[in-house]
Design a protein around this motif. Structure first.
Motif, PDB file in Angstrom:
ATOM      1  N   SER A   1      18.219   4.232   1.919  1.00 62.81           N
ATOM      2  CA  SER A   1      16.826   4.227   1.456  1.00 62.81           C
ATOM      3  C   SER A   1      16.682   3.441   0.154  1.00 62.81           C
ATOM      4  N   ASN A   2      17.702   3.479  -0.697  1.00 61.06           N
ATOM      5  CA  ASN A   2      17.661   2.697  -1.939  1.00 61.06           C
ATOM      6  C   ASN A   2      17.609   1.205  -1.653  1.00 61.06           C
ATOM      7  N   ILE A   3      18.415   0.760  -0.698  1.00 64.79           N
ATOM      8  CA  ILE A   3      18.433  -0.655  -0.327  1.00 64.79           C
ATOM      9  C   ILE A   3      17.075  -1.092   0.207  1.00 64.79           C
ATOM     10  N   ALA A   4      16.487  -0.262   1.062  1.00 65.27           N
ATOM     11  CA  ALA A   4      15.177  -0.592   1.633  1.00 65.27           C
ATOM     12  C   ALA A   4      14.130  -0.754   0.527  1.00 65.27           C
ATOM     13  N   SER A   5      14.111   0.187  -0.422  1.00 66.06           N
ATOM     14  CA  SER A   5      13.153   0.110  -1.518  1.00 66.06           C
ATOM     15  C   SER A   5      13.420  -1.097  -2.409  1.00 66.06           C
ATOM     16  N   LEU A   6      14.695  -1.360  -2.666  1.00 64.79           N
ATOM     17  CA  LEU A   6      15.064  -2.477  -3.534  1.00 64.79           C
ATOM     18  C   LEU A   6      14.549  -3.799  -2.984  1.00 64.79           C
ATOM     19  N   ILE A   7      14.614  -3.969  -1.679  1.00 62.90           N
ATOM     20  CA  ILE A   7      14.154  -5.216  -1.063  1.00 62.90           C
ATOM     21  C   ILE A   7      12.702  -5.504  -1.428  1.00 62.90           C
ATOM     22  N   PHE A   8      11.856  -4.472  -1.386  1.00 63.37           N
ATOM     23  CA  PHE A   8      10.438  -4.688  -1.652  1.00 63.37           C
ATOM     24  C   PHE A   8      10.148  -4.815  -3.152  1.00 63.37           C
ATOM     25  N   PHE A   9      10.973  -4.194  -3.988  1.00 63.20           N
ATOM     26  CA  PHE A   9      10.839  -4.425  -5.430  1.00 63.20           C
ATOM     27  C   PHE A   9      11.277  -5.843  -5.782  1.00 63.20           C
ATOM     28  N   LEU A  10      12.281  -6.353  -5.061  1.00 61.34           N
ATOM     29  CA  LEU A  10      12.717  -7.740  -5.251  1.00 61.34           C
ATOM     30  C   LEU A  10      11.592  -8.704  -4.898  1.00 61.34           C
ATOM     31  N   ILE A  11      10.937  -8.439  -3.786  1.00 62.05           N
ATOM     32  CA  ILE A  11       9.818  -9.292  -3.351  1.00 62.05           C
ATOM     33  C   ILE A  11       8.715  -9.292  -4.406  1.00 62.05           C
ATOM     34  N   GLY A  12       8.493  -8.136  -5.015  1.00 56.06           N
ATOM     35  CA  GLY A  12       7.457  -8.028  -6.041  1.00 56.06           C
ATOM     36  C   GLY A  12       7.891  -8.495  -7.415  1.00 56.06           C
ATOM     37  N   GLY A  13       9.157  -8.863  -7.576  1.00 57.13           N
ATOM     38  CA  GLY A  13       9.645  -9.349  -8.869  1.00 57.13           C
ATOM     39  C   GLY A  13       9.696  -8.277  -9.946  1.00 57.13           C
ATOM     40  N   GLN A  14       9.882  -7.009  -9.534  1.00 58.96           N
ATOM     41  CA  GLN A  14       9.848  -5.898 -10.486  1.00 58.96           C
ATOM     42  C   GLN A  14      11.245  -5.417 -10.851  1.00 58.96           C
ATOM     43  N   ILE A  15      12.115  -6.311 -11.275  1.00 57.08           N
ATOM     44  CA  ILE A  15      13.478  -5.940 -11.652  1.00 57.08           C
ATOM     45  C   ILE A  15      13.895  -6.693 -12.905  1.00 57.08           C
ATOM     46  N   MET A  16      14.451  -5.994 -13.892  1.00 53.55           N
ATOM     47  CA  MET A  16      15.055  -6.624 -15.057  1.00 53.55           C
ATOM     48  C   MET A  16      16.562  -6.685 -14.806  1.00 53.55           C
ATOM     49  N   TRP A  17      17.058  -7.853 -14.475  1.00 55.12           N
ATOM     50  CA  TRP A  17      18.415  -8.004 -13.990  1.00 55.12           C
ATOM     51  C   TRP A  17      19.480  -7.650 -15.014  1.00 55.12           C
ATOM     52  N   SER A  18      19.298  -8.045 -16.270  1.00 49.87           N
ATOM     53  CA  SER A  18      20.326  -7.785 -17.283  1.00 49.87           C
ATOM     54  C   SER A  18      20.567  -6.293 -17.454  1.00 49.87           C
ATOM     55  N   VAL A  19      19.489  -5.531 -17.503  1.00 48.98           N
ATOM     56  CA  VAL A  19      19.594  -4.083 -17.651  1.00 48.98           C
ATOM     57  C   VAL A  19      20.072  -3.437 -16.352  1.00 48.98           C
ATOM     58  N   GLY A  20      19.492  -3.859 -15.231  1.00 47.25           N
ATOM     59  CA  GLY A  20      19.832  -3.262 -13.949  1.00 47.25           C
ATOM     60  C   GLY A  20      21.293  -3.447 -13.576  1.00 47.25           C
ATOM     61  N   LEU A  21      21.844  -4.624 -13.833  1.00 48.90           N
ATOM     62  CA  LEU A  21      23.237  -4.886 -13.491  1.00 48.90           C
ATOM     63  C   LEU A  21      24.194  -4.113 -14.397  1.00 48.90           C
ATOM     64  N   ALA A  22      23.853  -4.033 -15.694  1.00 48.82           N
ATOM     65  CA  ALA A  22      24.698  -3.266 -16.620  1.00 48.82           C
ATOM     66  C   ALA A  22      24.727  -1.793 -16.220  1.00 48.82           C
ATOM     67  N   MET A  23      23.559  -1.257 -15.882  1.00 53.26           N
ATOM     68  CA  MET A  23      23.489   0.134 -15.457  1.00 53.26           C
ATOM     69  C   MET A  23      24.168   0.340 -14.108  1.00 53.26           C
ATOM     70  N   MET A  24      24.122  -0.672 -13.261  1.00 52.57           N
ATOM     71  CA  MET A  24      24.770  -0.574 -11.956  1.00 52.57           C
ATOM     72  C   MET A  24      26.269  -0.335 -12.102  1.00 52.57           C
ATOM     73  N   PHE A  25      26.896  -1.051 -13.035  1.00 53.10           N
ATOM     74  CA  PHE A  25      28.332  -0.862 -13.252  1.00 53.10           C
ATOM     75  C   PHE A  25      28.624   0.558 -13.742  1.00 53.10           C
ATOM     76  N   GLY A  26      27.769   1.079 -14.626  1.00 55.22           N
ATOM     77  CA  GLY A  26      27.929   2.457 -15.086  1.00 55.22           C
ATOM     78  C   GLY A  26      27.783   3.434 -13.941  1.00 55.22           C
ATOM     79  N   GLN A  27      26.801   3.182 -13.067  1.00 54.68           N
ATOM     80  CA  GLN A  27      26.577   4.024 -11.900  1.00 54.68           C
ATOM     81  C   GLN A  27      27.781   4.013 -10.961  1.00 54.68           C
ATOM     82  N   ILE A  28      28.342   2.842 -10.741  1.00 57.37           N
ATOM     83  CA  ILE A  28      29.482   2.710  -9.829  1.00 57.37           C
ATOM     84  C   ILE A  28      30.652   3.561 -10.289  1.00 57.37           C
ATOM     85  N   ILE A  29      30.960   3.496 -11.579  1.00 55.50           N
ATOM     86  CA  ILE A  29      32.084   4.264 -12.131  1.00 55.50           C
ATOM     87  C   ILE A  29      31.813   5.761 -12.045  1.00 55.50           C
ATOM     88  N   GLY A  30      30.621   6.165 -12.493  1.00 49.58           N
ATOM     89  CA  GLY A  30      30.273   7.582 -12.484  1.00 49.58           C
ATOM     90  C   GLY A  30      30.187   8.162 -11.083  1.00 49.58           C
TER      91      GLY A  30
END
Length: 253
Positions: A186-215
């Motif tokens: 469900s996260n992937i599905a939602s992400l696709i439509f946020f990508l289409i809308g340009g509603q993502i801050m990549w620098s913050v999102g990617l940094a947090m993604m690495f933290g999420q992966i470890i945790g």
């Protein structure tokens, strides 16, 4: 909008904690979304960025469960598909309508989940006979909860775990593993439509993604080693915290 390394480092740590908790009991968004909003990020951008980093955590936990063979994709492929479709519809709809009614009802629903696990101490201790087929589950709980995750989101992991326990007879450890794989879908599905809308801050999102992966990876390991002795109290605690937080946000007290 740009942030310094100090803010990004703090958000990385926040994502690590959220990923660990979310892999066990759900509710990680309760931690990450307020953190993102506190930076001054617009709500839509915060939600989109949150979905990006949440995909990292849910993917990490899902991959661990799959490697440990706690989830058999060939058995649940239809559930995954309907969850994806439900989340896609929910993400589209949230951009068109007011989610106020769901926000008002949600604290009662999350509280009910917490109380159910608290007052049913033997629930999910072992596999039980399933009440519905995988196909019926896919078109009801899978699609319905997927839709909710795309439309709003908080408490999705807890709802999925309860649905697997109650409807398919899974034990709590098995239910948590399957819930995380569906949550990633469900996260992937939602992400696709946020990508289409340009509603993502990549620098913050990617940094947090690495933290999420470890945790999330650490949390997933705890699920399979500690099982119900860890999951049940965490689900109850997170359900109560989510209820209080949502009620407070709505000005109940």
């Amino acid at each position: 909008m740009e942030f310094g390394l100090d803010i990004i480092a703090i958000l990385f740590c926040v994502a690590f904690i959220a990923g660990f908790i979310d892999a066990i009991a759900g509710g990680g968004g309760l931690i990450t979304i307020p953190a993102l909003l506190m930076t001054g990020m617009p709500p839509a951008l915060a939600l989109g960025t949150n979905k990006l980093q949440a995909c990292g955590g849910s993917f990490s936990a899902s991959l661990y469960f799959l490697r440990q063979r706690a989830v058999n994709l060939s058995e649940v492929w239809l559930i995954l598909l309907m969850t994806f479709l439900g989340a896609s519809c929910g993400t589209i709809l949230i951009q068109l309508v007011d989610s106020g009614l769901i926000k008002k009802a949600l604290p009662f629903l999350i509280l009910a989940i917490g109380l159910y696990f608290l007052l049913s101490p033997k629930l999910g201790e072992e596999d039980r006979q399933k009440r519905i087929s995988y196909t019926v589950f896919a078109f009801t709980a899978g699609m319905g909860i997927g839709f909710y995750d795309g439309f709003f989101g908080p408490g999705t992991g807890s709802m999925l775990s309860l649905a697997f326990v109650m409807l398919l007879g899974f034990n709590l450890t098995k239910a948590t593993a399957h819930a995380k794989v569906l949550n990633f879908t469900s996260n992937i599905a939602s992400l696709i439509f946020f990508l289409i809308g340009g509603q993502i801050m990549w620098s913050v999102g990617l940094a947090m993604m690495f933290g999420q992966i470890i945790g999330a990876n650490l949390g997933a390991k705890m699920v399979l080693t500690k099982g119900k002795t860890l999951i049940r109290p965490m689900v109850v605690i997170m359900s109560f915290i989510m209820t209080i937080k949502m009620a407070y946000d709505q000005g109940w007290f």
